[in-house]
Design an enzyme around this catalytic site. Structure first.
Site, mmCIF file in Angstrom:
data_model
loop_
_atom_site.group_PDB
_atom_site.id
_atom_site.type_symbol
_atom_site.label_atom_id
_atom_site.label_comp_id
_atom_site.label_asym_id
_atom_site.label_seq_id
_atom_site.Cartn_x
_atom_site.Cartn_y
_atom_site.Cartn_z
ATOM 1 N N GLY A 179 27.853 44.054 17.398
ATOM 2 C CA GLY A 179 27.778 45.489 17.610
ATOM 3 C C GLY A 179 26.361 45.874 17.990
ATOM 4 N N HIS A 180 26.130 47.173 18.055
ATOM 5 C CA HIS A 180 24.823 47.671 18.497
ATOM 6 C C HIS A 180 23.963 48.180 17.348
ATOM 7 C CE1 HIS A 180 26.284 48.372 22.924
ATOM 8 N NE2 HIS A 180 26.404 47.122 22.528
ATOM 9 N N GLY A 181 24.350 47.829 16.106
ATOM 10 C CA GLY A 181 23.535 48.201 14.967
ATOM 11 C C GLY A 181 23.915 49.542 14.375
#
Length: 371
Positions: free
Chosen positions: A219-221
């Site tokens: 994911g992107h955090g």
């Protein structure tokens, strides 16, 4: 509450669910809706308040399934949305958004509908959304393969999200796990989120948000922003993000704003006790954000970022620069605090980069602070 719905995953059960909701909402005493084991096909459904009681429990032992043909939902904003409700609690259950076909359409470059989200938001089809609602509990829910955002909390107060699981492909576009905006008093505890976009995204107007014990990646955090999309925009303040493990994610803890004028801001943010495992950008503030690098405003962000603390952040970076503060020349970041930070790259101390950022470092800080 009893209503007929066939658990075969193929018969449209939307009306049965809406009938059950109408009965529960119309009850003057606390009410429970029970969904037995099985797969229940649901089209987009809006569960509307105001109800005559403020204690509706929805217990789900089955799986709610979106249509496999994404064009059926088309450009509906949400798949399952709750609006103007008070005291709704959801326990258990699986939401299967069946978003894989839509993701493939987007990847092919064809013209596709924007998509629906899980529980409602404003722009896309999310899987599940709560809007303008209070005293909400989401406990033990699993959300799979949402077309867009999985769970959206929009304009709500006093929401507790606990023990949820969010699963989507690393390559699924805009499938944020949990999105919070314009909301106060939201708590997210004990979540496992693996997706193609932000594990948790924190939008404008979010206050008093507590996030704890979350596993994120891929994911992107966990991202505050993107802020500054609008000229007049409420800020984000009093956010705590603690005891998080990021594994193979694009970012760890991120704050991002568009490069344009805006009244937006972020202040009073604590990132504490985070473990990074091969994360590309473990600590990042990006005030030159532009999604997809298309149609970028090319201005200078006036979003003010201040009073942000990074405490006990350890682990490994997948890139040489593990700490990157790229702040606004018009409104530099201030009050940034690094305390007990140790991030390595290829078994060596990582690097740090600061632009227009001011603050202090204390305790062991590696990479060497550039503040």
């Amino acid at each position: 509450m009893h209503a007929c719905a066939k658990p075969d995953g193929e018969t449209d059960s939307t009306k049965a669910f809406l009938n059950a909701w109408a009965a529960a909402c119309g009850s003057v005493t606390p009410a429970t809706i029970y969904v037995p084991p099985g797969r229940y096909l649901l089209l987009n459904a809006v569960f509307q308040g105001q109800c005559k009681n403020s204690a509706i429990t929805i217990r789900i032992d089955g799986t709610l399934v979106a249509p496999s043909d994404y064009s059926v939902l088309g450009n509906a904003e949400n798949w399952l949305s709750f609006e103007f409700v008070d005291g709704v609690s959801i326990y258990g259950g699986i939401l299967d958004g069946q978003g894989i076909g839509l993701w493939a359409c987007k990847a092919s470059g064809k013209s596709c509908p924007s998509g629906a989200t899980g529980f409602k938001f404003v722009v896309y089809v999310q899987s599940l959304s709560f809007t303008n609602s209070n005293n909400i509990v989401i406990n033990g829910l699993t959300s799979l393969n949402s077309q867009l955002y999985h769970i959206v909390i929009n304009g709500c107060q006093n929401v507790k999200v606990q023990g949820v699981r969010v699963l989507a492909s690393r390559n699924s576009p805009n499938t944020d796990g949990i999105h919070v905006q314009l909301s106060t008093g939201v708590t997210i505890l004990g979540a496992t989120i693996k997706t193609g976009d932000d594990c948790i995204s924190i939008g404008a107007g979010t206050n008093n948000l507590w996030i704890e014990n979350v596993a994120c990646g891929p994911g992107h955090g966990i991202s505050i922003g993107s802020l500054g999309k609008d000229l007049q925009e409420p800020g984000v303040q009093n956010v705590t993000v603690k005891t998080i493990t990021f594994t193979g994610s694009q970012n760890g803890v991120r704050i991002k704003s568009w490069d344009r004028r805006s009244s937006g801001f972020a202040k009073g943010v604590l990132f504490q006790h985070a473990l990074m495992v091969k994360v590309q950008n473990p600590i990042v503030i990006d005030q030159n954000y532009c999604s997809g690098n298309e149609g970028c405003p090319g201005q200078v962000s006036s979003v003010k970022i201040s009073d942000v603390t990074y405490q006990d952040i350890h682990g490994t970076s997948a890139t040489e620069v593990a700490v990157k503060f790229d702040c606004s020349s018009k409104n530099p970041c201030s009050g940034i605090t690094l305390e007990d930070v140790k991030l390595t790259y290829m078994n060596q101390p990582a690097q740090a980069s600061c632009v227009n950022a001011g603050g202090t470092a204390s305790g062991l800080v590696e990479p060497t602070s550039c503040l």
